[in-house]
Scaffold this active site. Sequence first.
Site, PDB file in Angstrom:
ATOM      1  N   GLU A  79       0.829  -1.212   0.000  1.00 31.53           N
ATOM      2  CA  GLU A  79       0.000   0.000   0.000  1.00 31.53           C
ATOM      3  C   GLU A  79       0.863   1.261   0.000  1.00 31.53           C
ATOM      4  O   GLU A  79       1.804   1.377   0.767  1.00 31.53           O
ATOM      5  CB  GLU A  79      -0.927   0.011   1.223  1.00 31.53           C
ATOM      6  CG  GLU A  79      -1.877  -1.167   1.296  1.00 31.53           C
ATOM      7  CD  GLU A  79      -2.950  -1.157   0.205  1.00 31.53           C
ATOM      8  OE1 GLU A  79      -3.091  -0.123  -0.490  1.00 31.53           O
ATOM      9  OE2 GLU A  79      -3.636  -2.192   0.061  1.00 31.53           O
ATOM     10  N   CYS A 142      -8.145  -1.417   8.258  1.00 32.81           N
ATOM     11  CA  CYS A 142      -6.747  -1.447   7.795  1.00 32.81           C
ATOM     12  C   CYS A 142      -6.236  -0.048   7.476  1.00 32.81           C
ATOM     13  O   CYS A 142      -5.162   0.351   7.941  1.00 32.81           O
ATOM     14  CB  CYS A 142      -6.592  -2.353   6.578  1.00 32.81           C
ATOM     15  SG  CYS A 142      -6.722  -4.097   7.000  1.00 32.81           S
ATOM     16  N   HIS A 166      -1.417  -5.737   2.097  1.00 32.22           N
ATOM     17  CA  HIS A 166      -2.658  -6.509   2.055  1.00 32.22           C
ATOM     18  C   HIS A 166      -2.387  -7.853   1.397  1.00 32.22           C
ATOM     19  O   HIS A 166      -1.684  -7.925   0.374  1.00 32.22           O
ATOM     20  CB  HIS A 166      -3.738  -5.752   1.271  1.00 32.22           C
ATOM     21  CG  HIS A 166      -4.683  -4.992   2.139  1.00 32.22           C
ATOM     22  ND1 HIS A 166      -4.921  -3.634   1.982  1.00 32.22           N
ATOM     23  CD2 HIS A 166      -5.465  -5.393   3.174  1.00 32.22           C
ATOM     24  CE1 HIS A 166      -5.807  -3.254   2.896  1.00 32.22           C
ATOM     25  NE2 HIS A 166      -6.162  -4.293   3.626  1.00 32.22           N
TER      26      HIS A 166
HETATM   27  N1  PCA Z   1      -8.599  -6.410   6.654  1.00 32.07           N
HETATM   28  C1  PCA Z   1      -9.540  -5.318   6.870  1.00 32.07           C
HETATM   29  C2  PCA Z   1      -9.473  -5.032   8.355  1.00 32.07           C
HETATM   30  C3  PCA Z   1      -8.752  -6.162   8.966  1.00 32.07           C
HETATM   31  C4  PCA Z   1      -8.177  -6.920   7.835  1.00 32.07           C
HETATM   32  O1  PCA Z   1      -7.428  -7.890   7.932  1.00 32.07           O
HETATM   33  C5  PCA Z   1      -9.305  -4.121   5.963  1.00 32.07           C
HETATM   34  O2  PCA Z   1      -8.792  -4.305   4.851  1.00 32.07           O
HETATM   35  O3  PCA Z   1      -9.649  -3.008   6.331  1.00 32.07           O
END
Ligand code: PCA
Length: 205
Positions: A79, A142, A166
């Site tokens: 990200e 996140c 992610h």
């Molecule tokens: N993914 C979510 C919140 C916790 C996670 O593992 C997100 O992408 O916001």
Amino acid sequence: MLTVLMTGFEPFGGEVVNPSWEAVRRLREDIGDVRVVRLLVPTTYAGSIETVTEAIDRLHPAAVVMVGQAGGRAELSIERVAVNCDDAQAPDNAGELHEDIPVVVQGPTAYLATLPVKQIVAGLRSAGFPAAVSNTAGLFVCNHLFYGVLHHIATHDLNTQAGFVHVPFLPGQVADKAGTPSMSLETIVAGLDRIVAILTSSARP
Ligand code: PCA
């Protein structure tokens, strides 16, 4: 000895596992002269930022790599940007629904990751891992954590680099989701391990 803090989230949204924590908890604690500290983070607006900033203030890591599940993505997503907005249709694990509210009232609009995003993607790809830069971490917990940690580091003038990764669903999570991509746990663990290696080799003189 360099310390790298790696965080993963609790399961959310009806899933029984979260690949981020399943992978982070399997990382080796000592890789050469790098100490990897693994931390489980609640999938809540109220608890996530405090959990990670408390660990940063205690451990003074050279880098913090926050990891979360992005169901539907096919690759490791590095990200680039965290934005000052929570806006999700689903509640967090505490039942909190945040619709179009700032993470930090009167905070800057956005922060960029301070980890070398492009270098991580290039390093992962050259080692054979599917990886891409992502320009949105969503607007759920996140992104909230990513923004909150970057804000904490910026406002306290800390010497910790921060970034967010992610990861896709695990194969078992998509057994009933035809057409949805997944990645094996072994590949995710090895990819995160590679990220630690990329970061710590670039941190050395
Ligand atoms: N993914 C979510 C919140 C916790 C996670 O593992 C997100 O992408 O916001």
